[in-house]
Motif scaffolding. Structure first.
Motif, mmCIF file in Angstrom:
data_model
loop_
_atom_site.group_PDB
_atom_site.id
_atom_site.type_symbol
_atom_site.label_atom_id
_atom_site.label_comp_id
_atom_site.label_asym_id
_atom_site.label_seq_id
_atom_site.Cartn_x
_atom_site.Cartn_y
_atom_site.Cartn_z
ATOM 1 N N LEU A 119 2.962 5.093 12.556
ATOM 2 C CA LEU A 119 4.248 5.674 12.142
ATOM 3 C C LEU A 119 5.177 4.592 11.606
ATOM 4 O O LEU A 119 5.890 4.808 10.614
ATOM 5 N N PHE A 120 5.162 3.435 12.238
ATOM 6 C CA PHE A 120 5.983 2.309 11.780
ATOM 7 C C PHE A 120 5.619 1.918 10.350
ATOM 8 O O PHE A 120 6.495 1.770 9.489
ATOM 9 N N CYS A 121 4.335 1.745 10.092
ATOM 10 C CA CYS A 121 3.892 1.326 8.762
ATOM 11 C C CYS A 121 4.185 2.400 7.703
ATOM 12 O O CYS A 121 4.566 2.080 6.574
ATOM 13 N N ILE A 122 4.010 3.662 8.061
ATOM 14 C CA ILE A 122 4.294 4.759 7.127
ATOM 15 C C ILE A 122 5.775 4.741 6.734
ATOM 16 O O ILE A 122 6.114 4.783 5.543
ATOM 17 N N CYS A 123 6.651 4.677 7.722
ATOM 18 C CA CYS A 123 8.091 4.694 7.454
ATOM 19 C C CYS A 123 8.534 3.458 6.677
ATOM 20 O O CYS A 123 9.312 3.556 5.715
ATOM 21 N N LEU A 124 8.046 2.296 7.088
ATOM 22 C CA LEU A 124 8.458 1.049 6.445
ATOM 23 C C LEU A 124 8.051 1.013 4.978
ATOM 24 O O LEU A 124 8.866 0.689 4.105
ATOM 25 N N ASN A 125 6.804 1.369 4.688
ATOM 26 C CA ASN A 125 6.317 1.299 3.312
ATOM 27 C C ASN A 125 6.738 2.491 2.473
ATOM 28 O O ASN A 125 6.657 2.444 1.238
ATOM 29 N N TYR A 126 7.180 3.543 3.114
ATOM 30 C CA TYR A 126 7.754 4.673 2.370
ATOM 31 C C TYR A 126 9.153 4.323 1.874
ATOM 32 O O TYR A 126 9.530 4.643 0.740
ATOM 33 N N LEU A 153 0.838 -1.197 0.000
ATOM 34 C CA LEU A 153 0.000 0.000 0.000
ATOM 35 C C LEU A 153 0.876 1.251 0.000
ATOM 36 O O LEU A 153 2.052 1.204 0.341
ATOM 37 N N SER A 154 0.285 2.371 -0.350
ATOM 38 C CA SER A 154 0.999 3.633 -0.232
ATOM 39 C C SER A 154 1.273 3.898 1.239
ATOM 40 O O SER A 154 0.589 3.349 2.117
ATOM 41 N N HIS A 155 2.276 4.725 1.516
ATOM 42 C CA HIS A 155 2.599 4.960 2.920
ATOM 43 C C HIS A 155 1.434 5.618 3.659
ATOM 44 O O HIS A 155 1.271 5.427 4.864
ATOM 45 N N TYR A 156 0.595 6.350 2.946
ATOM 46 C CA TYR A 156 -0.577 6.979 3.567
ATOM 47 C C TYR A 156 -1.587 5.912 4.009
ATOM 48 O O TYR A 156 -2.042 5.886 5.158
ATOM 49 N N LYS A 157 -1.913 5.001 3.086
ATOM 50 C CA LYS A 157 -2.889 3.946 3.406
ATOM 51 C C LYS A 157 -2.324 2.946 4.415
ATOM 52 O O LYS A 157 -3.062 2.444 5.283
ATOM 53 N N SER A 158 -1.035 2.655 4.298
ATOM 54 C CA SER A 158 -0.435 1.716 5.253
ATOM 55 C C SER A 158 -0.441 2.313 6.660
ATOM 56 O O SER A 158 -0.555 1.596 7.654
ATOM 57 N N GLY A 159 -0.323 3.655 6.740
ATOM 58 C CA GLY A 159 -0.412 4.328 8.033
ATOM 59 C C GLY A 159 -1.778 4.141 8.663
ATOM 60 O O GLY A 159 -1.900 3.958 9.885
ATOM 61 N N ILE A 160 -2.822 4.193 7.841
ATOM 62 C CA ILE A 160 -4.186 3.961 8.343
ATOM 63 C C ILE A 160 -4.320 2.534 8.868
ATOM 64 O O ILE A 160 -4.909 2.299 9.939
#
Length: 512
Positions: free
Chosen positions: A99-106, A43-50
């Motif tokens: 925050l973890f998911c956003i950083c990881l998928n970014y 997913l995009s880092h935005y959606k993965s953050g959700i």
């Protein structure tokens, strides 16, 4: 499709709580994190953050629901205000997995071994570091605690709780890769790590001292609310303890009362102290007391300190009492509110006051009782592994934790608290004496297993002769240096590898 993933993330987050006490189904935390990684991947880092945030809502929402119970016990607020405060905390804690998911998928959007096995556990470690330190910290329900009865527990004496969490994430991600790549060989690797970890449990990092043993008596009164500032009630509580102390059967015993067993300053209770002294003389015993000390600070204002005092014989063979430990890590939004602006805002919105507790020093010497050394902590502090480690000395015989979980009633909080206390014994290779007003009162072996335990909500005495241990675990010797070294190396390697991969892709585009 995204809505299905969002709902699934809440579900797998809530399943993770089943791995913690009192349920103790340790594989659930592995499954829960595996679900988070699979759902958020690609997913995009935005959606993965959700997705990460909703996973946190499921995880913390089902894990710390008891916050509402404690708020209601301490502050008489409206139902809506109590619920709002609980939601605020859950939202705050859920921001960390987000925050973890956003950083990881970014950094790594697609599936890769580097992303799942190198960057993911190291990034989670960094994120958890912030959760443990921001706003005085709240490292409750760290994933590694779920393994206190699982095969990964043997990692604790080597790398501590952080190391268990690190390995747990690698195992969860190996299962994730087996599903995403459809290669079941990754499952085999995961099971190999689990079996190797289990084999490490055969190593004993400490030795029992057969000639250094002591009788311990833990008194559990199940007093409804021990933090009571009424003088009359204080005398009633002290009389209850006096009667129970008389029932201690063995002589030469160290008698231990829980946190805030005595709500008012001992200076005001000389008559009761004299009663204690007379009882102790007959039994040649020492008394450890958790109490709330009141005094005037340097600004000539009334202040309070959550402390441990010891009543024992001095060098002149005369009984006297002395404060031996002052609680350092105060409970945020209960014993203190970090930052004055936050305090003003919360006081204005919710109209509740916090008693002016003052913090003790970060480093404090072990308590010496009958030639035995105890490394002490009060309640909430036991969850801060680094603080317990920094206050640990090789000559310490026992760890001591005084608690009062009366505010949480019949919820999972005391069991989660007890689970984390057990991890401290395992990390440092010392028996832990855990005294609580209404339970859980227990003696924990140096390998983290339960030696003796009292049932909750009963007025009982736990008497036990326990041996001290000696020896220094690798974790006690090196602390967090090894796991932080591994983390930094993994992050640097992941970023450098990404730069190389990006450079190669750019070169291909130029030549094509």
């Amino acid at each position: 499709m995204f809505i299905v993933k969002a709902l699934s993330s809440i579900l797998v987050g809530s399943i993770g709580i089943l791995s913690f006490s009192p349920q103790n189904y340790w594989p659930c935390s592995i499954f829960s994190f595996m679900g988070l990684q699979i759902i958020s991947n690609g997913l995009s880092h935005y959606k993965s953050g959700i997705i990460g945030f909703l996973w946190g809502v499921g995880f913390f929402g089902t894990g710390i629901y008891w916050i509402y119970i404690s708020i209601h016990s301490v502050n008489i607020l409206s139902f809506s205000n109590n619920v709002l405060l609980t939601i605020i905390l859950i939202v705050y804690l859920s921001s960390y997995p987000a925050l973890f998911c956003i950083c990881l998928n970014y950094i790594y959007k697609n599936v890769s071994l580097i992303k799942f096995l190198i960057l993911s556990p190291s990034l989670w470690h960094v994120i958890e570091y912030f959760r443990e330190n921001i706003l005085t910290g709240f490292p409750w329900l760290e994933l590694g605690y779920s393994q206190i009865d699982g095969p990964l527990k043997s990692i604790a004496p080597i790398l501590g709780i952080k190391g268990i969490t690190f390995i747990l994430i690698i195992i969860a991600n190996l299962f994730s890769l087996s599903i995403l790549y459809r290669k079941y060989s990754y499952c085999i690797y995961a099971f190999i790590i689990l079996m190797f970890s289990y084999a490490l449990s055969t190593i004993s990092w400490y030795s029992e001292n057969n000639l250094r043993n002591i009788n311990i008596a833990l008194i559990q009164t199940n007093t409804p609310e021990t933090l009571n500032w009424n003088i009359k009630n204080t005398f009633n509580v002290l009389n209850i303890y006096s009667k129970l102390i008389k029932k201690i059967s063995k002589k030469n015993t160290i008698i231990i009362l829980p946190e805030s067993a005595i709500p008012n300053s001992l200076l005001n209770e000389k008559n009761i102290l004299n009663t204690f002294k007379n009882i102790l003389k007959r039994k040649n015993a020492s008394l450890v007391i958790g109490y709330i000390k009141s005094y005037y600070n340097k600004h000539k204002q009334i202040s309070f300190c959550n402390a441990i005092a010891v009543l024992q014989k001095n060098k002149n063979n005369i009984y006297n009492y002395q404060i031996e430990y002052k609680k350092h890590h105060l409970v945020p939004f209960s014993e203190n509110i970090p930052y004055k602006k936050i305090k003003k805002i919360l006081s204005y919105i919710f109209n509740f006051a916090i008693l002016p507790f003052e913090s003790g020093p970060y480093i404090q010497s072990p308590i010496k009782i009958k030639n035995f050394y105890f490394s002490a902590s009060i309640c909430y502090e036991i969850i801060f592994g680094k603080q317990i480690l920094d206050n640990f000395y090789p000559n310490v015989d026992f760890l001591l934790s005084l608690a009062n979980d009366v505010w949480f009633k019949n919820s999972s909080e005391p069991w989660q608290h007890f689970q984390m206390a057990r991890m401290r014994a395992l990390e440092l290779g010392r028996p832990l004496i855990h005294s609580s007003n209404n339970g859980i009162t227990a003696i924990i072996n140096a390998n983290g297993t339960i030696n003796t335990i009292l049932p909750q909500f009963k007025k009982l005495i736990l008497e036990k002769n326990i041996k001290s241990t000696s020896g220094v675990t690798p974790y006690a010797k090196f602390g967090l240096i090894p796991i932080w070294t591994i983390t930094i190396i993994c992050i640097i390697y992941s970023i450098n590898k990404l730069k190389i991969m990006t450079s190669k892709k750019n070169e291909k585009r130029i030549y094509s």
